[in-house]
Enzyme design. Structure first.
Site, short mmCIF file in Angstrom:
data_model
loop_
_atom_site.label_atom_id
_atom_site.label_comp_id
_atom_site.label_asym_id
_atom_site.label_seq_id
_atom_site.Cartn_x
_atom_site.Cartn_y
_atom_site.Cartn_z
N GLU A 44 0.91 13.76 16.35
CA GLU A 44 0.37 14.64 17.99
C GLU A 44 1.87 13.70 18.39
O GLU A 44 2.44 13.18 17.48
CB GLU A 44 -0.48 13.61 18.60
N PHE A 95 3.84 -0.29 -16.78
CA PHE A 95 3.99 -0.20 -14.93
C PHE A 95 4.72 1.14 -15.17
O PHE A 95 5.76 1.58 -13.84
CB PHE A 95 3.90 -1.08 -14.67
N LYS A 107 5.28 -4.13 -6.32
CA LYS A 107 4.74 -5.51 -5.52
C LYS A 107 4.90 -6.72 -5.74
O LYS A 107 5.25 -7.10 -7.04
CB LYS A 107 3.10 -5.14 -5.40
N ARG A 160 -1.43 1.40 6.69
CA ARG A 160 -2.76 0.43 5.22
C ARG A 160 -1.55 -0.06 4.59
O ARG A 160 -3.31 -1.05 3.56
CB ARG A 160 -2.33 1.92 3.65
N LYS A 161 -0.99 -0.83 5.44
CA LYS A 161 -0.27 -2.18 4.60
C LYS A 161 -0.07 -2.89 5.93
O LYS A 161 1.00 -3.66 6.57
CB LYS A 161 1.33 -1.71 3.48
N LYS A 183 4.11 2.34 1.74
CA LYS A 183 5.68 2.47 2.58
C LYS A 183 6.78 3.37 2.46
O LYS A 183 6.94 3.65 3.49
CB LYS A 183 6.20 1.16 1.89
N LYS A 236 4.55 5.36 15.67
CA LYS A 236 3.34 5.01 16.76
C LYS A 236 5.00 4.91 17.91
O LYS A 236 5.30 3.61 17.66
CB LYS A 236 2.28 4.28 17.03
N ASP A 276 -0.78 6.68 -7.03
CA ASP A 276 -1.78 6.28 -6.26
C ASP A 276 -0.82 6.64 -5.08
O ASP A 276 0.14 6.88 -4.41
CB ASP A 276 -1.42 4.88 -6.31
N ALA A 277 -2.34 7.44 -4.12
CA ALA A 277 -1.80 8.26 -2.79
C ALA A 277 -1.56 7.16 -2.06
O ALA A 277 -2.07 6.44 -1.79
CB ALA A 277 -3.22 9.52 -2.51
N HIS A 328 6.67 2.01 -3.01
CA HIS A 328 5.19 1.46 -2.98
C HIS A 328 4.53 2.89 -2.02
O HIS A 328 5.62 2.98 -0.85
CB HIS A 328 4.81 0.45 -1.87
#
Length: 404
Positions: A62, A251, A185, A265-266, A24, A286, A259-260, A21
């Site tokens: 960063e 699909f 998905k 975002r998940k 991901k 992070k 899709d960008a 995805h």
């Protein structure tokens, strides 16, 4: 889920997405770069974001190296592209018509040095009243959740959704289903009575595929080779279960071309599938000085140990922090009416047993290691290889509760 659900019949749904995805893909690249930074310097401060679109990858954010070796930023600047391309290729993105060509796609790097203002609070050089102790890397609230629905002490809807896309990925990579492409998905809807799963109501799978395969073959193959092998052992499938397989009918175009993608975002897929609350912070890219990530891991660790200790059948833990401050501003435990002893006693035991300072979390869970790339798909929780999934505080919690 509220206490009011204890005696209620209802449907609940969670989803998962595959490693292919586009969001991901970005999570995996960001965490792979984080892991490399931690290999170079375990104290590195990293906030790496990735963007993907049609045959294009961008990394930015960063990085601060505590080790003053001037070569480290140059090493990462040079290696970021190699890391990003390898992640894409390993997923299976090796041709533009599939959605991305990791070998030939355009790449741009915009990683730069971390803000000195943020860094001084994190490393303990901020306000004198904290005596040089490590502060939280940001403000915010983080949640952890556990329940008795599955052996992993996770919501069944999410665990089964993860297992579906994992199984499909195995069959794609082994070429047992050669026409599968990386993007996919899944979604599982379960009928509950109270907090007990009683049957699977609906299963949705949307899987990218080669142009030559017909929809009937896709539907039959995914049901027989993916869905039934994963879900029949649960005993929750029945003759009324509904299957929606590639419900648009086609699909072929997928991945970053369809899709960008963006890092982070998940977040519901990453955590509890909506069954437990979420503070809003993303994880991937992070380092553990960011409590968005490390405190969410600690909250899961606490919640899982509460349930494993049989103090409650369901537990949610909230931790909250202020940037630069080395102590949580609040610790909350919710058990949704399933507690076996007073919540006040459980909460007091949690505060006694677990060190929830940012430094204490990192030390307890040994987080300054390159372990993060593996977390970036199929969920951060419910997987035994991660330290926050240990249940080694069960006896300490029981003893602490008895002493209250």
């Amino acid at each position: 889920m509220s206490v009011s659900n204890l005696n209620k019949k209802y449907l609940f749904t969670s989803e998962s997405v595959s490693e292919g995805h586009p969001d991901k893909v970005c999570d995996q690249i960001s965490d792979a770069i984080l892991d490399r930074c931690l290999e170079l310097d375990p104290n590195a401060h990293v906030a790496c974001e990735t963007f993907a679109t049609t045959n294009f990858l961008l990394t930015g954010g960063e990085i601060g190296f505590i080790d003053k070796d001037p070569m480290l930023p140059k090493i990462i600047a040079k290696e970021a592209e190699l890391i990003a391309r390898k992640v894409a290729i390993d997923i299976g993105y090796t041709a533009a018509e599939i959605g991305l060509d990791g070998n030939k796609c355009e790449f741009m790097n915009r990683l730069h040095a971390q803000s000195a203002d943020i860094n001084q609070g994190v490393v303990g050089h901020g306000l004198d009243k904290y005596e040089g102790k490590q502060g939280a890397g940001d403000q915010g609230m983080m949640f952890g959740f556990a329940c008795t629905e599955t052996p992993e002490l996770m919501p069944a809807t999410l665990i089964y959704s993860h297992k579906l896309v994992q199984k499909a990925a195995q069959l794609r990579k082994s070429k047992e289903i050669p026409w599968l492409r990386p993007d996919a998905k899944s979604q599982v809807t379960i009928e509950y009575e109270g907090f007990k799963p009683v049957r699977i109501d609906t299963v949705v799978m949307s899987h990218q595929h080669d142009e030559t395969v017909e929809h009937d073959e896709i539907e039959k193959t995914l049901i027989e080779k993916v869905i039934k092998p994963v879900l029949e052992p649960t005993g929750l499938l029945d003759d009324k279960t509904i299957f929606h397989i590639n419900p648009t009918g086609r699909f072929v175009t997928g991945g970053p071309d369809g899709d960008a993608g963006l890092t982070g975002r998940k977040i519901i897929v990453d955590t509890y599938g909506g069954m437990g609350r979420h503070g809003g912070g993303a994880f991937s890219g992070k380092d553990p000085s960011k409590v968005d990530r490390s405190a969410a891991y600690m909250a899961r660790y606490i919640a899982k140990n509460i349930v494993a200790a049989e103090l409650a059948d369901r537990a949610e833990v909230q931790l909250a922090y202020a940037i630069g401050v080395p102590y949580p501003v609040s610790i909350m435990v919710e058990t949704f009416g399933t507690e076996k002893t007073a919540i006040a006693k459980i909460e007091a035991a949690v505060k006694e047993v677990f060190d929830c300072t940012p430094a204490g979390i990192v030390d307890t869970l040994n987080l300054k290691r390159p372990i993060y790339a593996k977390t970036a798909c199929y969920g951060h929780f419910g997987r035994s290889e991660f330290p926050w999934e240990q249940t080694d505080k069960v006896q300490a919690l029981k003893d602490a509760v008895k002493s209250k």
